[in-house]
Design a protein around this motif. Structure first.
Motif, PDB file in Angstrom:
ATOM      1  N   ASP A 193     -13.012  -8.049  -2.348  1.00 46.63           N
ATOM      2  CA  ASP A 193     -14.440  -7.872  -2.643  1.00 46.63           C
ATOM      3  C   ASP A 193     -15.330  -8.488  -1.575  1.00 46.63           C
ATOM      4  O   ASP A 193     -16.394  -7.958  -1.256  1.00 46.63           O
ATOM      5  CB  ASP A 193     -14.777  -8.468  -4.017  1.00 46.63           C
ATOM      6  N   ALA A 194     -14.898  -9.624  -1.009  1.00 48.05           N
ATOM      7  CA  ALA A 194     -15.681 -10.268   0.058  1.00 48.05           C
ATOM      8  C   ALA A 194     -15.754  -9.365   1.285  1.00 48.05           C
ATOM      9  O   ALA A 194     -16.786  -9.301   1.966  1.00 48.05           O
ATOM     10  CB  ALA A 194     -15.068 -11.609   0.422  1.00 48.05           C
ATOM     11  N   LEU A 195     -14.669  -8.637   1.571  1.00 52.45           N
ATOM     12  CA  LEU A 195     -14.654  -7.701   2.707  1.00 52.45           C
ATOM     13  C   LEU A 195     -15.434  -6.428   2.400  1.00 52.45           C
ATOM     14  O   LEU A 195     -16.095  -5.865   3.275  1.00 52.45           O
ATOM     15  CB  LEU A 195     -13.210  -7.325   3.037  1.00 52.45           C
ATOM     16  N   LEU A 196     -15.354  -5.996   1.154  1.00 51.21           N
ATOM     17  CA  LEU A 196     -16.016  -4.746   0.771  1.00 51.21           C
ATOM     18  C   LEU A 196     -17.537  -4.847   0.884  1.00 51.21           C
ATOM     19  O   LEU A 196     -18.197  -3.876   1.250  1.00 51.21           O
ATOM     20  CB  LEU A 196     -15.650  -4.364  -0.665  1.00 51.21           C
ATOM     21  N   ALA A 254     -15.071   3.813   9.788  1.00 47.46           N
ATOM     22  CA  ALA A 254     -15.726   3.154   8.658  1.00 47.46           C
ATOM     23  C   ALA A 254     -15.204   3.668   7.321  1.00 47.46           C
ATOM     24  O   ALA A 254     -14.860   2.888   6.429  1.00 47.46           O
ATOM     25  CB  ALA A 254     -17.238   3.361   8.748  1.00 47.46           C
ATOM     26  N   ARG A 255     -15.160   4.981   7.164  1.00 44.35           N
ATOM     27  CA  ARG A 255     -14.780   5.566   5.870  1.00 44.35           C
ATOM     28  C   ARG A 255     -13.322   5.250   5.514  1.00 44.35           C
ATOM     29  O   ARG A 255     -13.011   4.954   4.357  1.00 44.35           O
ATOM     30  CB  ARG A 255     -14.989   7.082   5.892  1.00 44.35           C
ATOM     31  N   LYS A 256     -12.444   5.324   6.502  1.00 42.13           N
ATOM     32  CA  LYS A 256     -11.027   5.054   6.227  1.00 42.13           C
ATOM     33  C   LYS A 256     -10.843   3.614   5.774  1.00 42.13           C
ATOM     34  O   LYS A 256     -10.149   3.344   4.790  1.00 42.13           O
ATOM     35  CB  LYS A 256     -10.178   5.342   7.471  1.00 42.13           C
ATOM     36  N   LEU A 257     -11.473   2.684   6.493  1.00 45.92           N
ATOM     37  CA  LEU A 257     -11.331   1.271   6.136  1.00 45.92           C
ATOM     38  C   LEU A 257     -11.937   1.005   4.758  1.00 45.92           C
ATOM     39  O   LEU A 257     -11.336   0.297   3.932  1.00 45.92           O
ATOM     40  CB  LEU A 257     -12.015   0.398   7.200  1.00 45.92           C
ATOM     41  N   LEU A 258     -13.072   1.607   4.496  1.00 46.32           N
ATOM     42  CA  LEU A 258     -13.726   1.422   3.188  1.00 46.32           C
ATOM     43  C   LEU A 258     -12.865   1.998   2.066  1.00 46.32           C
ATOM     44  O   LEU A 258     -12.674   1.352   1.023  1.00 46.32           O
ATOM     45  CB  LEU A 258     -15.100   2.104   3.223  1.00 46.32           C
ATOM     46  N   ILE A 281      -9.622   2.505   2.056  1.00 49.88           N
ATOM     47  CA  ILE A 281      -8.401   1.697   1.896  1.00 49.88           C
ATOM     48  C   ILE A 281      -8.698   0.452   1.066  1.00 49.88           C
ATOM     49  O   ILE A 281      -7.974   0.120   0.120  1.00 49.88           O
ATOM     50  CB  ILE A 281      -7.827   1.308   3.277  1.00 49.88           C
ATOM     51  N   LEU A 282      -9.781  -0.252   1.405  1.00 47.67           N
ATOM     52  CA  LEU A 282     -10.126  -1.479   0.680  1.00 47.67           C
ATOM     53  C   LEU A 282     -10.434  -1.196  -0.787  1.00 47.67           C
ATOM     54  O   LEU A 282     -10.038  -1.958  -1.672  1.00 47.67           O
ATOM     55  CB  LEU A 282     -11.317  -2.165   1.349  1.00 47.67           C
ATOM     56  N   ARG A 283     -11.124  -0.094  -1.042  1.00 49.13           N
ATOM     57  CA  ARG A 283     -11.438   0.250  -2.427  1.00 49.13           C
ATOM     58  C   ARG A 283     -10.184   0.584  -3.233  1.00 49.13           C
ATOM     59  O   ARG A 283     -10.132   0.365  -4.438  1.00 49.13           O
ATOM     60  CB  ARG A 283     -12.413   1.445  -2.453  1.00 49.13           C
ATOM     61  N   ALA A 284      -9.188   1.121  -2.555  1.00 49.94           N
ATOM     62  CA  ALA A 284      -7.962   1.538  -3.245  1.00 49.94           C
ATOM     63  C   ALA A 284      -6.984   0.383  -3.446  1.00 49.94           C
ATOM     64  O   ALA A 284      -6.069   0.487  -4.254  1.00 49.94           O
ATOM     65  CB  ALA A 284      -7.288   2.659  -2.455  1.00 49.94           C
ATOM     66  N   LEU A 285      -7.170  -0.717  -2.710  1.00 49.64           N
ATOM     67  CA  LEU A 285      -6.261  -1.854  -2.844  1.00 49.64           C
ATOM     68  C   LEU A 285      -6.495  -2.578  -4.164  1.00 49.64           C
ATOM     69  O   LEU A 285      -7.621  -2.615  -4.676  1.00 49.64           O
ATOM     70  CB  LEU A 285      -6.472  -2.843  -1.687  1.00 49.64           C
ATOM     71  N   PRO A 286      -5.455  -3.176  -4.739  1.00 47.94           N
ATOM     72  CA  PRO A 286      -5.658  -3.947  -5.974  1.00 47.94           C
ATOM     73  C   PRO A 286      -6.486  -5.195  -5.691  1.00 47.94           C
ATOM     74  O   PRO A 286      -6.455  -5.737  -4.580  1.00 47.94           O
ATOM     75  CB  PRO A 286      -4.222  -4.315  -6.393  1.00 47.94           C
ATOM     76  N   ASP A 287      -7.221  -5.649  -6.698  1.00 42.76           N
ATOM     77  CA  ASP A 287      -8.093  -6.807  -6.529  1.00 42.76           C
ATOM     78  C   ASP A 287      -7.304  -8.099  -6.762  1.00 42.76           C
ATOM     79  O   ASP A 287      -7.645  -8.928  -7.598  1.00 42.76           O
ATOM     80  CB  ASP A 287      -9.275  -6.708  -7.505  1.00 42.76           C
ATOM     81  N   THR A 288      -6.218  -8.244  -6.028  1.00 46.83           N
ATOM     82  CA  THR A 288      -5.387  -9.455  -6.140  1.00 46.83           C
ATOM     83  C   THR A 288      -4.980  -9.888  -4.742  1.00 46.83           C
ATOM     84  O   THR A 288      -4.639  -9.061  -3.899  1.00 46.83           O
ATOM     85  CB  THR A 288      -4.106  -9.174  -6.960  1.00 46.83           C
ATOM     86  N   GLN A 311      -3.611  -5.555   5.858  1.00 49.57           N
ATOM     87  CA  GLN A 311      -2.456  -5.975   5.075  1.00 49.57           C
ATOM     88  C   GLN A 311      -2.905  -6.730   3.828  1.00 49.57           C
ATOM     89  O   GLN A 311      -3.758  -7.607   3.880  1.00 49.57           O
ATOM     90  CB  GLN A 311      -1.552  -6.876   5.922  1.00 49.57           C
ATOM     91  N   SER A 312      -2.330  -6.325   2.685  1.00 51.21           N
ATOM     92  CA  SER A 312      -2.598  -7.005   1.424  1.00 51.21           C
ATOM     93  C   SER A 312      -1.360  -6.868   0.555  1.00 51.21           C
ATOM     94  O   SER A 312      -0.946  -5.753   0.223  1.00 51.21           O
ATOM     95  CB  SER A 312      -3.806  -6.384   0.718  1.00 51.21           C
ATOM     96  N   GLY A 313      -0.756  -8.003   0.201  1.00 51.32           N
ATOM     97  CA  GLY A 313       0.475  -7.938  -0.571  1.00 51.32           C
ATOM     98  C   GLY A 313       1.521  -7.148   0.177  1.00 51.32           C
ATOM     99  O   GLY A 313       1.825  -7.430   1.339  1.00 51.32           O
ATOM    100  N   LYS A 314       2.062  -6.113  -0.461  1.00 57.44           N
ATOM    101  CA  LYS A 314       3.090  -5.290   0.189  1.00 57.44           C
ATOM    102  C   LYS A 314       2.522  -3.990   0.764  1.00 57.44           C
ATOM    103  O   LYS A 314       3.270  -3.100   1.159  1.00 57.44           O
ATOM    104  CB  LYS A 314       4.205  -4.977  -0.816  1.00 57.44           C
ATOM    105  N   SER A 315       1.199  -3.901   0.796  1.00 59.53           N
ATOM    106  CA  SER A 315       0.540  -2.714   1.390  1.00 59.53           C
ATOM    107  C   SER A 315       0.156  -3.023   2.834  1.00 59.53           C
ATOM    108  O   SER A 315      -0.381  -4.095   3.129  1.00 59.53           O
ATOM    109  CB  SER A 315      -0.713  -2.343   0.604  1.00 59.53           C
ATOM    110  N   ARG A 316       0.407  -2.064   3.717  1.00 56.47           N
ATOM    111  CA  ARG A 316       0.052  -2.261   5.125  1.00 56.47           C
ATOM    112  C   ARG A 316      -0.406  -0.933   5.731  1.00 56.47           C
ATOM    113  O   ARG A 316       0.225   0.093   5.516  1.00 56.47           O
ATOM    114  CB  ARG A 316       1.241  -2.813   5.912  1.00 56.47           C
TER     115      ARG A 316
END
Length: 368
Positions: free
Chosen positions: A9-12, A73-77, A79-86, A101-106
């Motif tokens: 959320d801080a990145l979003l 911009a759109r791809k990064l946005l 990806i971040l929206r689709a990542l779990p909030d953990t 990279q977040s958890g096991k997603s890269r």
């Protein structure tokens, strides 16, 4: 090299702030990107479409080094929206690719050199500057933005006139068929300036500003305007051209006035509008003997009729309007009652708020 590590959320938040003006299709591929610039812990996010540039900052950079790159911009946005909030999200740069990279997603995204990013050149000095609350400025734009033209050949109508005049700020918008005017008094003394702010800039500001007492600083130069609020800086080119003389358009000699409940009128017009067509949005308004009759019909010979009681004891009047223009203003006003002032069947109607000269809406009649 790791650039950033922060919660999703801080990145979003900064990404969503700057991504609004990014065009999906553009002749310059780099304009689909945002510029990421890291200087120690401070990270700046910049987007531009050549006409408008938005910059915002956050303090979640990793390490003391400085680095910059651009990424879609759109791809990064997305990806971040689709990542779990953990857990935290890490952004790293290596071999001209940005790793997310977040958890096991890269994810690995292509980048373009930061040196190629076309940042907007700013003037050496600004002609005028003033500060007001975000709430006041957002209110001004909310009251007029719906009357701006869209892709009109008269390019000076595709925006909003902003008038800084001493302790008054005024906004005016017109598409040639209707005109909206709103003014607010501020605790400042700005030199007289009249500039046309582009439509896209107005809509972006409406998206970004809060209904808060937090300040917004507005600075004007010969062909640019700058807005600073919170962590955001928005710089925009101005529309060149001569805006119509709005004071001459607003009627001031009408003697027929009547108040009417805004919500009741809005609902009646919404029902009548159901039987209008996309090509012909006309409704007929007949005022006589303290009654307002609203009617609409279409090519299939279907008809709608509505009646409202009004305080109208003047000569009967039969006048047609584009129902969309009326619904636009009624939907943006929050007052319980609106004041109508009318001349004859060929004259514009003036819609105001009772005991309030700060807002005026002029709508031209149409043949029914």
């Amino acid at each position: 090299m790791q650039l950033v590590k922060a919660s999703r959320d801080a990145l979003l938040k900064p990404l969503a702030t700057v991504s609004g003006i990014v065009e999906r299709r553009h002749t310059l591929p780099i304009l689909a990107n945002i510029l990421l610039r890291k200087e120690g812990s401070r990270v700046s996010f910049v987007s531009t479409d050549i006409e408008v540039q938005i910059t915002t900052h956050a303090d979640f950079g990793v390490g003391d080094a400085s680095e910059s790159t651009t990424v879609a911009a759109r791809k990064l946005l997305d990806i971040l929206r689709a990542l779990p909030d953990t857990g935290d999200v890490a952004l790293s740069l290596a071999n001209k690719k940005l790793s997310v990279q977040s958890g096991k997603s890269r994810f690995a995204l292509q980048t373009l050199a930061a040196e190629e990013f076309p940042t907007v050149a700013q003037p050496a000095s600004w002609n005028a500057s003033l500060t007001m609350t975000q709430k006041s400025f957002k209110h001004l734009m909310n009251m007029v933005h719906f009357a701006m033209a869209q892709q009109d050949i008269r390019y000076y109508l595709n925006g909003m006139l902003l008038v800084l005049d001493g302790s008054n700020v005024r906004c005016v918008a017109t598409d040639g068929h209707r005109l909206a005017y709103c003014a607010v008094a501020i605790d400042a003394d700005a030199p007289k300036q009249e500039v046309i702010v582009p439509r896209k800039t107005v809509l972006e500001l409406l998206r970004l500003l809060d209904d808060s007492e937090e300040p917004i600083e507005i600075s004007v130069a010969a062909n640019q305007i700058r807005f600073r609020f919170g962590d955001v800086e928005l710089i925009s080119k101005l529309v060149e051209g001569k805006f119509p003389d709005y004071q001459r358009v607003i009627p001031n000699g009408y003697t027929k006035h009547f108040p009417i409940a805004r919500e009741a009128l809005q609902r009646s017009l919404q029902r009548a509008a159901i039987l209008t067509t996309d090509k012909f949005k006309g409704v007929r308004m007949q005022m006589a003997d303290h009654v307002l009759k609203i009617s609409a019909s279409n090519a299939e010979q279907e008809e709608a009729q509505e009646e409202l009681e009004i305080d109208f004891g003047f000569e009967p009047l039969d006048i047609g309007f584009n129902v969309s223009y009326l619904l636009d203003v009624l939907g943006n006003l929050k007052a319980e009652t609106v004041q109508w002032s009318v001349g004859d069947a060929n004259s514009s109607a003036l819609i105001t708020l009772p005991d309030n000269s700060d807002f005026k809406y002029v709508v031209m009649p149409m043949r029914i």
